[in-house]
Scaffold this active site. Structure first.
Site, PDB file in Angstrom:
ATOM      1  CG  ASP A  27      54.572  12.282  70.819  1.00 33.80           C
ATOM      2  OD1 ASP A  27      54.284  13.629  70.955  1.00 33.80           O
ATOM      3  OD2 ASP A  27      54.313  11.602  71.460  1.00 33.80           O
ATOM      4  CG  HIS A  83      53.211  20.581  67.065  1.00 29.94           C
ATOM      5  ND1 HIS A  83      52.260  20.746  65.875  1.00 29.94           N
ATOM      6  CD2 HIS A  83      52.750  19.369  67.367  1.00 29.94           C
ATOM      7  CE1 HIS A  83      51.489  19.858  65.641  1.00 29.94           C
ATOM      8  NE2 HIS A  83      51.734  18.757  66.597  1.00 29.94           N
ATOM      9  CE  LYS A 141      32.489  21.369  69.211  1.00 24.28           C
ATOM     10  NZ  LYS A 141      33.614  21.480  68.346  1.00 24.28           N
TER      11      LYS A 141
END
Length: 446
Positions: free
Chosen positions: A35, A63, A166
């Site tokens: 941020d 964003h 993953k």
């Protein structure tokens, strides 16, 4: 290897540079806990970039970019998507929740985003975030709360569970979705089953999710490319400005952050190489982004946090609420210990200092310069959270400038006391100073 002979660089001991040619990649990274205003710095650079890439994280990033008064929110899309001359790449290190991606596209289309499908490229090696990863993320947070009395404060977007998948080699990738769908369905069903046996309370609508995935497969098919070849061509082709937009930040990095209160990917500079498949020698400028103070979302140690009127003032004046979660951010003074640490890992060539104007009303401003344990300065940033919770902070105190800086557009417009504050931070090379929300409010220093 070339033929062995007198010209061989190995036998002469002369280092042969193979990498003089090629476009370098500029990188924008968060230097704190996220941020910091990376979106705005990326936007500043993206206006002249040909390619903007995301290399890690997922739609846990948020964003905000303001263009001509319109506020766009991006979570998975690279912020460069608003630039009509720019290709946006979602790299192999990113985890993609397809419903989330299309929802984000629809929202931004309503605000005026056009022609994005011709400008978006998706790596075929990116892993897919399924709805059950998100459901599991929520369940695990509740479980942590119940067992340990505290959670991690994840965004519940399924990012952690997907990276888990993953790493345990059970994940499914974009290339699997676009290959034989029957084969994909079989793998998806067995993955869902595996999860349901581990988490009996987990509900998975297998057929419903597969039906949606089949539709998404056709929508993204024209955008999917082999990311390694795409980046190789971009680097070795005609001159191009290539930009990488980091998500999250140094202190949320899975290796270097305030573990376990971190995200599940490498959001430091190494993640750029692994998340796009490019060699380190092609990384050019690395821009760190830091606020003129510090904020943190979620839980975890935060040495300079101000749980008082100062913290509240920073929170309200800075509108410190998470783009992704809507949570109030915790606020505190600028911490040079963490900036220095982030710089050691990332090797910033410059730092953008944002939201200086939020400090305009303060009588005095503090900057953390060191941590102490039992009265002694410690020379490093503690890895262990219990230790970090216990440190005392040593501050440098500055008089406030008590002047509105939001109209400043160049260095000389800033009051001397603000210049003094920035100069102090300048052992950490600052390139831009932000004094407002839109593009014009970034002051370039060199």
């Amino acid at each position: 290897m070339e033929e062995m002979g007198h010209t061989n660089p190995l036998s002469t001991g002369v280092k042969r540079s193979r990498l003089d040619s090629g476009n370098k990649v500029a990188v924008v990274l968060g230097a704190q806990w996220g941020d910091e205003g990376k979106g705005k710095v990326v936007d500043l650079l993206a206006t002249e970039s040909d390619i903007v890439c995301r290399c890690q994280g997922g739609n846990n990033a948020g964003h905000t970019v303001v263009v001509e008064g319109t506020e766009y929110d991006f979570h998975l899309l690279p912020s460069g998507i608003i630039n009509t001359k720019c290709i946006s790449l979602i790299g192999n290190g990113v985890v993609i929740h397809l419903p989330g991606l299309f929802e984000e596209i629809d929202k931004n289309e309503k605000k005026g985003l056009k022609g994005w499908e011709k400008r978006l490229v998706i790596s075929d090696r990116a892993h897919i975030v399924f709805d059950f990863h998100q459901a599991l993320d929520g369940m695990q947070e509740l479980q942590r709360q119940a067992q340990e009395g505290k959670n991690i404060g994840t965004t519940k977007k399924g990012i952690g569970p997907t990276y888990c998948c993953k790493a345990s080699r059970t994940g499914l990738r974009i290339c699997d979705l676009l290959a034989d769908f029957k084969e994909f369905s079989t793998k998806f069903k067995s993955l869902a089953q595996q999860y349901q046996s581990m988490y009996p309370l987990l509900k998975v609508d297998v057929e419903g999710e597969l039906k949606k995935l089949k539709e998404y497969a056709e929508r993204i098919r024209p955008m999917v490319r082999d990311g390694v070849y795409f980046m190789y061509d971009a680097i070795h082709g005609p001159p191009k400005k290539i930009l990488v937009e980091g998500a999250n930040a140094a202190l949320l990095d899975i290796d270097f952050g305030t573990y376990p209160f971190v995200t599940s990917s490498n959001c430091t500079v190494g993640g750029v190489c692994t998340g796009l498949g490019i060699p380190p020698a092609y990384i050019g400028d690395v821009y760190g982004v830091s606020k003129a103070y510090t904020t943190r979302v979620g839980i975890g140690a935060f040495p300079t946090e101000q749980v008082n009127a100062i913290g509240e003032l920073l929170q309200t004046r800075g509108h410190e609420v998470g783009v992704t979660t809507g949570r109030k951010r915790r606020c505190g003074w600028l911490d040079l210990v963490i900036l220095r640490y982030a710089h050691m890992i990332n090797g910033f060539t410059a730092i953008a200092l944002t939201k200086l104007d939020i400090l305009d009303v303060l009588d005095e401003i503090k900057v953390a310069i060191a941590y102490k344990l039992n009265g002694k300065r410690i020379p490093h940033f503690p890895a262990n959270m219990e230790v970090l919770q216990k440190v005392d902070v040593e501050y440098e105190v500055f008089p406030g400038w008590k002047t509105d800086t939001s109209a400043a557009r160049k260095w000389n417009d800033l009051p001397p006391k603000a210049q003094n504050y920035i100069r102090f931070v300048e052992n950490h090379i600052v390139k831009w100073v932000g004094v407002g929300k839109s593009r014009e409010c970034m002051i370039q220093m060199f």
